[in-house]
Design a protein around this motif. Sequence first.
Motif, PDB file in Angstrom:
ATOM      1  N   ARG A  93       0.831  -1.212   0.000  1.00  0.00           N
ATOM      2  CA  ARG A  93       0.000   0.000   0.000  1.00  0.00           C
ATOM      3  C   ARG A  93       0.867   1.265   0.000  1.00  0.00           C
ATOM      4  O   ARG A  93       0.494   2.282  -0.565  1.00  0.00           O
ATOM      5  CB  ARG A  93      -0.953  -0.019   1.209  1.00  0.00           C
ATOM      6  CG  ARG A  93      -1.849   1.205   1.264  1.00  0.00           C
ATOM      7  CD  ARG A  93      -2.956   1.051   2.264  1.00  0.00           C
ATOM      8  NE  ARG A  93      -3.997   0.171   1.751  1.00  0.00           N
ATOM      9  CZ  ARG A  93      -5.212   0.038   2.292  1.00  0.00           C
ATOM     10  NH1 ARG A  93      -5.530   0.725   3.374  1.00  0.00           N
ATOM     11  NH2 ARG A  93      -6.089  -0.769   1.774  1.00  0.00           N
ATOM     12  N   THR A 136       6.767  -1.970   7.330  1.00  0.00           N
ATOM     13  CA  THR A 136       5.538  -2.346   8.031  1.00  0.00           C
ATOM     14  C   THR A 136       5.942  -3.282   9.168  1.00  0.00           C
ATOM     15  O   THR A 136       6.490  -4.354   8.907  1.00  0.00           O
ATOM     16  CB  THR A 136       4.579  -3.082   7.065  1.00  0.00           C
ATOM     17  OG1 THR A 136       4.493  -2.316   5.862  1.00  0.00           O
ATOM     18  CG2 THR A 136       3.210  -3.265   7.680  1.00  0.00           C
ATOM     19  N   ALA A 138       4.206  -5.109  11.483  1.00  0.00           N
ATOM     20  CA  ALA A 138       3.527  -6.410  11.373  1.00  0.00           C
ATOM     21  C   ALA A 138       2.572  -6.302  10.205  1.00  0.00           C
ATOM     22  O   ALA A 138       1.639  -5.485  10.243  1.00  0.00           O
ATOM     23  CB  ALA A 138       2.778  -6.732  12.655  1.00  0.00           C
ATOM     24  N   THR A 140      -0.469  -7.214   8.287  1.00  0.00           N
ATOM     25  CA  THR A 140      -1.713  -7.837   8.709  1.00  0.00           C
ATOM     26  C   THR A 140      -2.227  -8.858   7.699  1.00  0.00           C
ATOM     27  O   THR A 140      -3.130  -9.625   7.993  1.00  0.00           O
ATOM     28  CB  THR A 140      -2.752  -6.714   8.934  1.00  0.00           C
ATOM     29  OG1 THR A 140      -2.066  -5.628   9.534  1.00  0.00           O
ATOM     30  CG2 THR A 140      -3.868  -7.128   9.836  1.00  0.00           C
ATOM     31  N   VAL A 167       0.646  -0.009  12.561  1.00  0.00           N
ATOM     32  CA  VAL A 167      -0.818  -0.148  12.689  1.00  0.00           C
ATOM     33  C   VAL A 167      -1.206  -1.463  13.371  1.00  0.00           C
ATOM     34  O   VAL A 167      -2.118  -1.480  14.187  1.00  0.00           O
ATOM     35  CB  VAL A 167      -1.522   0.020  11.318  1.00  0.00           C
ATOM     36  CG1 VAL A 167      -3.007  -0.300  11.432  1.00  0.00           C
ATOM     37  CG2 VAL A 167      -1.331   1.438  10.795  1.00  0.00           C
ATOM     38  N   CYS A 168      -0.514  -2.545  13.070  1.00  0.00           N
ATOM     39  CA  CYS A 168      -0.888  -3.828  13.691  1.00  0.00           C
ATOM     40  C   CYS A 168       0.097  -4.201  14.806  1.00  0.00           C
ATOM     41  O   CYS A 168       0.231  -5.367  15.156  1.00  0.00           O
ATOM     42  CB  CYS A 168      -0.928  -4.905  12.610  1.00  0.00           C
ATOM     43  SG  CYS A 168      -1.958  -6.300  13.052  1.00  0.00           S
ATOM     44  N   LYS A 191      -6.313  -1.158  16.918  1.00  0.00           N
ATOM     45  CA  LYS A 191      -5.683  -2.487  16.909  1.00  0.00           C
ATOM     46  C   LYS A 191      -5.108  -2.790  18.287  1.00  0.00           C
ATOM     47  O   LYS A 191      -5.865  -2.986  19.232  1.00  0.00           O
ATOM     48  CB  LYS A 191      -4.650  -2.522  15.805  1.00  0.00           C
ATOM     49  CG  LYS A 191      -5.314  -2.188  14.453  1.00  0.00           C
ATOM     50  CD  LYS A 191      -4.899  -3.090  13.384  1.00  0.00           C
ATOM     51  CE  LYS A 191      -5.603  -2.735  12.106  1.00  0.00           C
ATOM     52  NZ  LYS A 191      -5.477  -3.764  11.115  1.00  0.00           N
TER      53      LYS A 191
HETATM   54  N1  PMP Z   1      -1.193  -0.790   7.872  1.00  0.00           N
HETATM   55  C1  PMP Z   1      -1.415  -1.980   8.440  1.00  0.00           C
HETATM   56  C2  PMP Z   1      -0.263  -2.828   8.864  1.00  0.00           C
HETATM   57  C3  PMP Z   1      -2.735  -2.414   8.633  1.00  0.00           C
HETATM   58  O1  PMP Z   1      -2.979  -3.583   9.190  1.00  0.00           O
HETATM   59  C4  PMP Z   1      -3.807  -1.584   8.229  1.00  0.00           C
HETATM   60  C5  PMP Z   1      -5.258  -1.985   8.449  1.00  0.00           C
HETATM   61  N2  PMP Z   1      -5.534  -3.319   8.483  1.00  0.00           N
HETATM   62  C6  PMP Z   1      -3.508  -0.345   7.652  1.00  0.00           C
HETATM   63  C7  PMP Z   1      -2.188   0.021   7.496  1.00  0.00           C
HETATM   64  C8  PMP Z   1      -4.606   0.578   7.207  1.00  0.00           C
HETATM   65  O2  PMP Z   1      -5.324   1.032   8.301  1.00  0.00           O
HETATM   66  P1  PMP Z   1      -6.851   1.531   8.193  1.00  0.00           P
HETATM   67  O3  PMP Z   1      -7.645   0.363   7.728  1.00  0.00           O
HETATM   68  O4  PMP Z   1      -7.172   1.989   9.595  1.00  0.00           O
HETATM   69  O5  PMP Z   1      -6.862   2.660   7.218  1.00  0.00           O
END
Ligand code: PMP
Length: 380
Positions: A93, A136, A138, A140, A167-168, A191
């Motif tokens: 992403r 990243t 972790a 997800t 985020v995770c 999370k």
């Molecule tokens: N980064 C990671 C590692 C995630 O797990 C997620 C959501 N699952 C996101 C970014 C994006 O977060 P959000 O869905 O709150 O926009």
Amino acid sequence: MIDETLTMIPGPTPVHPRILAALSRPTVSHVAPVFVESFRKALADFRGLCQSQAGQPFLVSGGGTLSMEIALVNLVAPGESVLVVSQGYFGDRFGDLATAFGIRADVLRSEWGRAVPPEEVAKRLESNAYAAVTVTHADTSTGTAAPVEAYAGLLRGRKELFLLDGVCATGGLDEPFDRWGVDVLLTAAQKAIGAPPGLALCLFSPRAMERRRARASVPAYYADVLRWLPIMEDPSRYFATPCVNEVVALAEALRMIHEEGLANRFARHARIGRAVRAGLTALGLEFVTAPDCRADTLSVVRYPAGVDDAAFRKEMASRRVVVAGSLGPLAGKAFRMGHMGNIGPGEVATALTAVEESLRALGARVEAGAAVAAASRHLS
Ligand code: PMP
């Protein structure tokens, strides 16, 4: 949990009654002194969670994707390059985001379920010029925990900014911001922090703030940290209305984190991670993630032959436990169980029992009680 569904997905995670009670307090003005105090406390406690002395916190209505965008768009200019270290869907992403802003993304991808070896990161850093490196913690999609400390060692003393997606992870995995030399730690409320969804959180290092100040403008308005800075310094000021109730709930979630203590909280996540992995292994389930990089915040396992994704999750739902399906190449082939935030042995036992019963209902040969027995050896 008698009349409730237990949400064991990798976010949002179950919200503790104390946090729900904070969420349901009357909505007040975003400049009311009582709210300003909650906002200030949330910012300070978030910086404490990141173990940082001088990092600048930002708390903005949104979620993880907005926090990724805030990190990237404030620090990397269109036409510059970023090294994206990707262990799956959410790593990738960053590449998509970069492209959307005219930033060149060099995506260094691992095989799904494995981490990118630090040597490969080192090689890229030697052969190309980047403004920043994204990692990243972790991912997800795959349950992969990146070797962040090793990457941090490679980036120490270099000019590339280090952007870490927690985020995770943040609130469940140790992320010593100052010691690792992170430039932006970005995360979301829903999370391992254990608050309801609705907030993007970022911590910027002094070097990252300098980098932003050195740019005359950025291709953003709502995501421009310099527009938010006055509010973070004095939350009684206005730029855009904060989601008042969510901020109060986040402040409570962060208070609970500090009451538990960071070391205790990370140790609890490690213990629960071991217990869940032992339980799923006892059911004969195969992990997507290689043994040396399994995150303590979630587990991703393949379905046994003959077990259908939709049928399995329906069986789980009938037992009032929700797990998540999988993304990308794993869609339909694996399920993901979150085990982060404010959960304990009771939730682990309920979830594992539901997995065991659901598998049996679908014809898999699993031994009754095996999962909880294996897990409980790690929970005391
Ligand atoms: N980064 C990671 C590692 C995630 O797990 C997620 C959501 N699952 C996101 C970014 C994006 O977060 P959000 O869905 O709150 O926009």
